[in-house]
Design a protein around this motif. Structure first.
Motif, PDB file in Angstrom:
ATOM      1  N   HIS A  11       3.669  13.835   0.772  1.00 57.74           N
ATOM      2  CA  HIS A  11       4.089  14.880  -0.158  1.00 57.74           C
ATOM      3  C   HIS A  11       3.894  14.445  -1.614  1.00 57.74           C
ATOM      4  O   HIS A  11       3.482  15.248  -2.453  1.00 57.74           O
ATOM      5  N   ARG A  12       4.192  13.198  -1.903  1.00 59.47           N
ATOM      6  CA  ARG A  12       3.989  12.692  -3.266  1.00 59.47           C
ATOM      7  C   ARG A  12       2.522  12.751  -3.641  1.00 59.47           C
ATOM      8  O   ARG A  12       2.159  13.238  -4.724  1.00 59.47           O
ATOM      9  N   SER A  13       1.671  12.279  -2.751  1.00 62.84           N
ATOM     10  CA  SER A  13       0.230  12.277  -3.013  1.00 62.84           C
ATOM     11  C   SER A  13      -0.302  13.693  -3.193  1.00 62.84           C
ATOM     12  O   SER A  13      -1.078  13.958  -4.111  1.00 62.84           O
ATOM     13  N   ARG A  14       0.119  14.614  -2.311  1.00 65.27           N
ATOM     14  CA  ARG A  14      -0.326  16.005  -2.408  1.00 65.27           C
ATOM     15  C   ARG A  14       0.167  16.666  -3.690  1.00 65.27           C
ATOM     16  O   ARG A  14      -0.430  17.617  -4.169  1.00 65.27           O
ATOM     17  N   SER A  15       1.264  16.156  -4.230  1.00 62.82           N
ATOM     18  CA  SER A  15       1.804  16.682  -5.485  1.00 62.82           C
ATOM     19  C   SER A  15       1.113  16.076  -6.697  1.00 62.82           C
ATOM     20  O   SER A  15       1.397  16.454  -7.833  1.00 62.82           O
ATOM     21  N   GLY A  16       0.228  15.099  -6.446  1.00 60.76           N
ATOM     22  CA  GLY A  16      -0.498  14.460  -7.538  1.00 60.76           C
ATOM     23  C   GLY A  16       0.351  13.522  -8.368  1.00 60.76           C
ATOM     24  O   GLY A  16       0.058  13.271  -9.539  1.00 60.76           O
ATOM     25  N   LEU A  17       1.401  12.976  -7.758  1.00 60.68           N
ATOM     26  CA  LEU A  17       2.321  12.100  -8.476  1.00 60.68           C
ATOM     27  C   LEU A  17       2.106  10.640  -8.107  1.00 60.68           C
ATOM     28  O   LEU A  17       1.827  10.322  -6.953  1.00 60.68           O
ATOM     29  N   THR A  18       2.283   9.768  -9.073  1.00 62.01           N
ATOM     30  CA  THR A  18       2.343   8.344  -8.797  1.00 62.01           C
ATOM     31  C   THR A  18       3.770   8.023  -8.358  1.00 62.01           C
ATOM     32  O   THR A  18       4.684   8.841  -8.520  1.00 62.01           O
ATOM     33  N   GLN A  19       3.977   6.832  -7.843  1.00 60.85           N
ATOM     34  CA  GLN A  19       5.334   6.429  -7.483  1.00 60.85           C
ATOM     35  C   GLN A  19       6.235   6.438  -8.707  1.00 60.85           C
ATOM     36  O   GLN A  19       7.390   6.870  -8.639  1.00 60.85           O
ATOM     37  N   ALA A  20       5.720   5.982  -9.835  1.00 60.19           N
ATOM     38  CA  ALA A  20       6.513   5.949 -11.067  1.00 60.19           C
ATOM     39  C   ALA A  20       6.870   7.355 -11.541  1.00 60.19           C
ATOM     40  O   ALA A  20       8.001   7.600 -11.985  1.00 60.19           O
ATOM     41  N   VAL A  28      15.383   7.974 -10.159  1.00 56.97           N
ATOM     42  CA  VAL A  28      15.595   6.720  -9.428  1.00 56.97           C
ATOM     43  C   VAL A  28      14.581   5.697  -9.914  1.00 56.97           C
ATOM     44  O   VAL A  28      13.660   6.030 -10.658  1.00 56.97           O
ATOM     45  N   GLY A  29      14.721   4.469  -9.492  1.00 52.95           N
ATOM     46  CA  GLY A  29      13.764   3.439  -9.855  1.00 52.95           C
ATOM     47  C   GLY A  29      12.495   3.518  -9.020  1.00 52.95           C
ATOM     48  O   GLY A  29      12.516   3.982  -7.877  1.00 52.95           O
ATOM     49  N   LYS A  30      11.403   3.030  -9.595  1.00 53.01           N
ATOM     50  CA  LYS A  30      10.120   3.024  -8.881  1.00 53.01           C
ATOM     51  C   LYS A  30      10.218   2.232  -7.584  1.00 53.01           C
ATOM     52  O   LYS A  30       9.598   2.576  -6.579  1.00 53.01           O
ATOM     53  N   THR A  31      11.020   1.187  -7.602  1.00 48.70           N
ATOM     54  CA  THR A  31      11.187   0.357  -6.409  1.00 48.70           C
ATOM     55  C   THR A  31      11.758   1.163  -5.252  1.00 48.70           C
ATOM     56  O   THR A  31      11.396   0.946  -4.095  1.00 48.70           O
ATOM     57  N   ALA A  32      12.635   2.118  -5.554  1.00 45.13           N
ATOM     58  CA  ALA A  32      13.226   2.948  -4.496  1.00 45.13           C
ATOM     59  C   ALA A  32      12.154   3.768  -3.793  1.00 45.13           C
ATOM     60  O   ALA A  32      12.149   3.871  -2.560  1.00 45.13           O
ATOM     61  N   VAL A  33      11.235   4.349  -4.553  1.00 35.84           N
ATOM     62  CA  VAL A  33      10.142   5.128  -3.958  1.00 35.84           C
ATOM     63  C   VAL A  33       9.271   4.211  -3.112  1.00 35.84           C
ATOM     64  O   VAL A  33       8.940   4.534  -1.970  1.00 35.84           O
ATOM     65  N   PHE A  34       8.928   3.050  -3.642  1.00 32.88           N
ATOM     66  CA  PHE A  34       8.119   2.073  -2.912  1.00 32.88           C
ATOM     67  C   PHE A  34       8.808   1.685  -1.604  1.00 32.88           C
ATOM     68  O   PHE A  34       8.183   1.672  -0.537  1.00 32.88           O
ATOM     69  N   ASP A  35      10.101   1.378  -1.698  1.00 35.86           N
ATOM     70  CA  ASP A  35      10.851   0.937  -0.511  1.00 35.86           C
ATOM     71  C   ASP A  35      10.865   2.009   0.577  1.00 35.86           C
ATOM     72  O   ASP A  35      10.655   1.715   1.758  1.00 35.86           O
ATOM     73  N   ILE A  36      11.111   3.256   0.193  1.00 37.14           N
ATOM     74  CA  ILE A  36      11.141   4.339   1.181  1.00 37.14           C
ATOM     75  C   ILE A  36       9.772   4.520   1.812  1.00 37.14           C
ATOM     76  O   ILE A  36       9.641   4.646   3.028  1.00 37.14           O
ATOM     77  N   GLU A  37       8.737   4.533   0.984  1.00 33.89           N
ATOM     78  CA  GLU A  37       7.385   4.724   1.510  1.00 33.89           C
ATOM     79  C   GLU A  37       6.959   3.591   2.442  1.00 33.89           C
ATOM     80  O   GLU A  37       6.110   3.778   3.293  1.00 33.89           O
ATOM     81  N   ILE A  51      14.921  11.929  -4.117  1.00 31.85           N
ATOM     82  CA  ILE A  51      13.457  11.898  -3.976  1.00 31.85           C
ATOM     83  C   ILE A  51      12.973  13.133  -3.228  1.00 31.85           C
ATOM     84  O   ILE A  51      12.012  13.786  -3.637  1.00 31.85           O
ATOM     85  N   CYS A  52      13.650  13.478  -2.149  1.00 31.25           N
ATOM     86  CA  CYS A  52      13.264  14.675  -1.390  1.00 31.25           C
ATOM     87  C   CYS A  52      13.407  15.927  -2.243  1.00 31.25           C
ATOM     88  O   CYS A  52      12.536  16.802  -2.222  1.00 31.25           O
ATOM     89  N   ARG A  53      14.485  16.015  -2.992  1.00 35.13           N
ATOM     90  CA  ARG A  53      14.697  17.188  -3.849  1.00 35.13           C
ATOM     91  C   ARG A  53      13.588  17.299  -4.894  1.00 35.13           C
ATOM     92  O   ARG A  53      13.089  18.391  -5.163  1.00 35.13           O
ATOM     93  N   ALA A  54      13.160  16.184  -5.454  1.00 39.68           N
ATOM     94  CA  ALA A  54      12.084  16.189  -6.448  1.00 39.68           C
ATOM     95  C   ALA A  54      10.764  16.651  -5.839  1.00 39.68           C
ATOM     96  O   ALA A  54       9.919  17.223  -6.535  1.00 39.68           O
ATOM     97  N   LEU A  55      10.592  16.429  -4.542  1.00 46.85           N
ATOM     98  CA  LEU A  55       9.371  16.844  -3.839  1.00 46.85           C
ATOM     99  C   LEU A  55       9.530  18.210  -3.156  1.00 46.85           C
ATOM    100  O   LEU A  55       8.647  18.648  -2.437  1.00 46.85           O
ATOM    101  N   ASN A  56      10.672  18.859  -3.395  1.00 51.92           N
ATOM    102  CA  ASN A  56      10.969  20.147  -2.776  1.00 51.92           C
ATOM    103  C   ASN A  56      10.998  20.034  -1.248  1.00 51.92           C
ATOM    104  O   ASN A  56      10.551  20.933  -0.531  1.00 51.92           O
TER     105      ASN A  56
END
Length: 76
Positions: A11-20, A28-37, A51-56
């Motif tokens: 979902h992040r990739s399809r949204s065109g977003l970097t982890q940061a 949240v911190g970038k590390t949190a996104v990395f850790d979940i992924e 994170i889920c809310r930000a990605l709808n």
């Protein structure tokens, strides 16, 4: 990578977003996104929810007993 992490990453990739960028949107911190992924199993639920809310995306609990549970919780 966990299935949840794979879904977040897709979902992040399809949204065109970097982890940061996702981290900034979610507050949240970038590390949190990395850790979940990458399937870290000790992520805080609030962080995952942000994170889920930000990605709808929506988190949903399911079980064979969920209908019964909902009825009992509504009565309480």
């Amino acid at each position: 990578m966990s299935k949840l992490g794979a879904h977040i990453r897709w979902h992040r990739s399809r949204s065109g977003l970097t982890q940061a960028e996702l981290a900034d949107l979610a507050g949240v911190g970038k590390t949190a996104v990395f850790d979940i992924e990458h399937g870290k199993s000790t992520v805080q639920l609030d962080t995952l929810h942000r994170i889920c809310r930000a990605l709808n995306m929506t988190l949903r609990l399911e079980s064979p007993l969920m209908d019964q549970c909902r009825k009992e919780v509504e009565r309480a």
